[in-house]
Design a protein around this motif. Structure first.
Motif, PDB file in Angstrom:
ATOM      1  N   GLN A  14       0.825  -1.201   0.000  1.00 60.78           N
ATOM      2  CA  GLN A  14       0.000   0.000   0.000  1.00 60.78           C
ATOM      3  C   GLN A  14       0.864   1.258   0.000  1.00 60.78           C
ATOM      4  O   GLN A  14       1.902   1.312   0.658  1.00 60.78           O
ATOM      5  N   SER A  15       0.414   2.269  -0.711  1.00 59.44           N
ATOM      6  CA  SER A  15       1.169   3.513  -0.848  1.00 59.44           C
ATOM      7  C   SER A  15       1.069   4.364   0.419  1.00 59.44           C
ATOM      8  O   SER A  15       0.061   4.294   1.141  1.00 59.44           O
ATOM      9  N   PRO A  16       2.088   5.173   0.697  1.00 58.57           N
ATOM     10  CA  PRO A  16       1.999   6.102   1.828  1.00 58.57           C
ATOM     11  C   PRO A  16       0.751   6.978   1.714  1.00 58.57           C
ATOM     12  O   PRO A  16       0.366   7.421   0.629  1.00 58.57           O
ATOM     13  N   GLY A  17       0.106   7.199   2.842  1.00 61.11           N
ATOM     14  CA  GLY A  17      -1.120   7.976   2.877  1.00 61.11           C
ATOM     15  C   GLY A  17      -2.384   7.143   2.837  1.00 61.11           C
ATOM     16  O   GLY A  17      -3.476   7.658   3.079  1.00 61.11           O
ATOM     17  N   THR A  18      -2.235   5.846   2.534  1.00 63.30           N
ATOM     18  CA  THR A  18      -3.394   4.955   2.494  1.00 63.30           C
ATOM     19  C   THR A  18      -3.802   4.549   3.903  1.00 63.30           C
ATOM     20  O   THR A  18      -2.966   4.308   4.767  1.00 63.30           O
ATOM     21  N   VAL A  19      -5.105   4.468   4.133  1.00 65.95           N
ATOM     22  CA  VAL A  19      -5.656   3.980   5.399  1.00 65.95           C
ATOM     23  C   VAL A  19      -6.101   2.535   5.192  1.00 65.95           C
ATOM     24  O   VAL A  19      -6.846   2.243   4.253  1.00 65.95           O
ATOM     25  N   VAL A  20      -5.652   1.639   6.072  1.00 67.02           N
ATOM     26  CA  VAL A  20      -6.037   0.234   5.995  1.00 67.02           C
ATOM     27  C   VAL A  20      -6.699  -0.152   7.310  1.00 67.02           C
ATOM     28  O   VAL A  20      -6.110   0.005   8.385  1.00 67.02           O
ATOM     29  N   VAL A  21      -7.929  -0.670   7.218  1.00 65.67           N
ATOM     30  CA  VAL A  21      -8.684  -1.072   8.401  1.00 65.67           C
ATOM     31  C   VAL A  21      -8.789  -2.591   8.433  1.00 65.67           C
ATOM     32  O   VAL A  21      -9.181  -3.212   7.442  1.00 65.67           O
ATOM     33  N   ASP A  22      -8.425  -3.189   9.556  1.00 68.50           N
ATOM     34  CA  ASP A  22      -8.579  -4.629   9.767  1.00 68.50           C
ATOM     35  C   ASP A  22      -9.672  -4.810  10.825  1.00 68.50           C
ATOM     36  O   ASP A  22      -9.409  -4.682  12.025  1.00 68.50           O
ATOM     37  N   PRO A  23     -10.911  -5.105  10.413  1.00 69.36           N
ATOM     38  CA  PRO A  23     -11.999  -5.217  11.401  1.00 69.36           C
ATOM     39  C   PRO A  23     -11.778  -6.333  12.410  1.00 69.36           C
ATOM     40  O   PRO A  23     -12.164  -6.200  13.573  1.00 69.36           O
ATOM     41  N   ASP A  24     -11.175  -7.445  11.990  1.00 65.49           N
ATOM     42  CA  ASP A  24     -10.992  -8.564  12.908  1.00 65.49           C
ATOM     43  C   ASP A  24     -10.068  -8.210  14.060  1.00 65.49           C
ATOM     44  O   ASP A  24     -10.283  -8.621  15.198  1.00 65.49           O
ATOM     45  N   ARG A  25      -9.021  -7.486  13.768  1.00 64.08           N
ATOM     46  CA  ARG A  25      -8.049  -7.134  14.813  1.00 64.08           C
ATOM     47  C   ARG A  25      -8.325  -5.783  15.454  1.00 64.08           C
ATOM     48  O   ARG A  25      -7.599  -5.360  16.341  1.00 64.08           O
ATOM     49  N   ALA A  26      -9.375  -5.122  14.998  1.00 70.05           N
ATOM     50  CA  ALA A  26      -9.757  -3.822  15.551  1.00 70.05           C
ATOM     51  C   ALA A  26      -8.590  -2.840  15.486  1.00 70.05           C
ATOM     52  O   ALA A  26      -8.298  -2.139  16.449  1.00 70.05           O
ATOM     53  N   LEU A  27      -7.937  -2.797  14.318  1.00 68.75           N
ATOM     54  CA  LEU A  27      -6.793  -1.909  14.117  1.00 68.75           C
ATOM     55  C   LEU A  27      -6.949  -1.140  12.811  1.00 68.75           C
ATOM     56  O   LEU A  27      -7.468  -1.663  11.816  1.00 68.75           O
ATOM     57  N   LEU A  28      -6.497   0.090  12.833  1.00 72.10           N
ATOM     58  CA  LEU A  28      -6.421   0.932  11.649  1.00 72.10           C
ATOM     59  C   LEU A  28      -4.970   1.353  11.470  1.00 72.10           C
ATOM     60  O   LEU A  28      -4.328   1.792  12.430  1.00 72.10           O
ATOM     61  N   ARG A  61      -0.427   3.203  13.793  1.00 72.75           N
ATOM     62  CA  ARG A  61      -1.465   2.236  14.117  1.00 72.75           C
ATOM     63  C   ARG A  61      -2.380   2.797  15.195  1.00 72.75           C
ATOM     64  O   ARG A  61      -1.918   3.359  16.194  1.00 72.75           O
ATOM     65  N   TYR A  62      -3.671   2.634  14.991  1.00 69.34           N
ATOM     66  CA  TYR A  62      -4.682   3.113  15.914  1.00 69.34           C
ATOM     67  C   TYR A  62      -5.589   1.949  16.306  1.00 69.34           C
ATOM     68  O   TYR A  62      -6.008   1.162  15.444  1.00 69.34           O
ATOM     69  N   GLY A  63      -5.936   1.861  17.578  1.00 68.25           N
ATOM     70  CA  GLY A  63      -6.968   0.927  17.986  1.00 68.25           C
ATOM     71  C   GLY A  63      -8.333   1.500  17.656  1.00 68.25           C
ATOM     72  O   GLY A  63      -8.538   2.721  17.743  1.00 68.25           O
ATOM     73  N   VAL A  64      -9.262   0.649  17.269  1.00 68.28           N
ATOM     74  CA  VAL A  64     -10.588   1.114  16.884  1.00 68.28           C
ATOM     75  C   VAL A  64     -11.665   0.222  17.484  1.00 68.28           C
ATOM     76  O   VAL A  64     -11.405  -0.896  17.933  1.00 68.28           O
ATOM     77  N   GLY A  65     -12.870   0.714  17.478  1.00 67.24           N
ATOM     78  CA  GLY A  65     -14.043  -0.098  17.736  1.00 67.24           C
ATOM     79  C   GLY A  65     -14.728  -0.330  16.400  1.00 67.24           C
ATOM     80  O   GLY A  65     -14.729   0.553  15.538  1.00 67.24           O
TER      81      GLY A  65
END
Length: 229
Positions: free
Chosen positions: A75-89, A100-104
């Motif tokens: 993925q290119s710099p500036g892209t946001v990738v969300v992994d719903p299973d791991r609750a991480l962005l 890396r950010y924790g998410v709900g």
């Protein structure tokens, strides 16, 4: 992205991101002894509305905003990738790193995946529940489309910031936004969207430009096997 996101029923489910339901754990992250939260999670008093400090001992370090090695080198710099299973962005950076950010997440997040663009973003955004949701929740009638929605501020489910995702010029009704209560970070508590702590929502708002690519990964979670990949 799955076409059903644009159907009335799917749209209502996604926009209901902001109405909490019974929380369900999502990520199976380690739970080390709690450390002191960094100062970045302290109270914010220079916003139009005060944002309280995140309480100590509630959010595990794994879900704190932090710089990590980029797990998505394609993925290119500036892209946001969300992994719903791991609750991480992850927000992809240069030089092989990512923020890396924790998410709900919401239950609908397990079925929704694909690529979108961050079309626009708002500070202290207005929230307007869809008519289908108001029909189920008559108490939300004052905030219906006909009544103009809910003003931004304390109590608004979108929190301090919102990023609005579009695909091919159409609103997916999928949002990345603040308003996540610390005790629900890393859990599924609603029917859609990605929620951050308000401190993190403000941070990512400043970093993600208009038109940024957003990728929501497909879930491999199955009932009774959450956390098995």
């Amino acid at each position: 992205m799955k076409r059903r996101i644009f159907l009335t029923g799917g749209s209502a489910a996604v926009l209901a991101a902001c109405a909490k339901s019974e929380p369900k754990p999502v990520a199976t992250l380690p739970s080390p002894a709690m450390q002191m939260l960094p100062a970045r999670y302290g109270a914010i008093n220079d916003e139009p509305f005060p944002i309280p400090a995140v309480p100590q001992g509630v959010v595990p370090p794994d879900l704190w905003r932090q710089e990590v090695k980029n797990p998505y080198p394609d993925q290119s710099p500036g892209t946001v990738v969300v992994d719903p299973d791991r609750a991480l962005l992850h927000l992809i950076q240069k030089d092989g790193m990512a923020l890396r950010y924790g998410v709900g997440v919401g239950a609908a997040g397990f079925a929704w995946n694909g690529a979108a663009r961050m079309q626009f973003k708002r500070k202290w955004p207005r929230w307007t529940p869809p008519d289908e949701m108001v029909a189920r929740r008559p108490d939300l009638e004052p905030y219906s489309i006909a009544n103009g929605g809910m003003d931004g501020g304390p109590g608004n489910p979108l929190g301090s910031r919102a990023l609005y995702l579009f695909q091919n010029g159409q609103d997916t009704l999928y949002r990345i936004h603040g308003g996540c209560e610390p005790q629900y970070l890393g859990q599924a508590v609603s029917s859609g969207c990605i929620r951050l702590l308000d401190q993190d929502a403000i941070d990512i708002y400043e970093r993600v430009p208009h038109g940024a690519a957003v990728v929501v990964l497909p879930s491999v979670w199955k009932e009774g096997a959450r956390g098995i990949y």
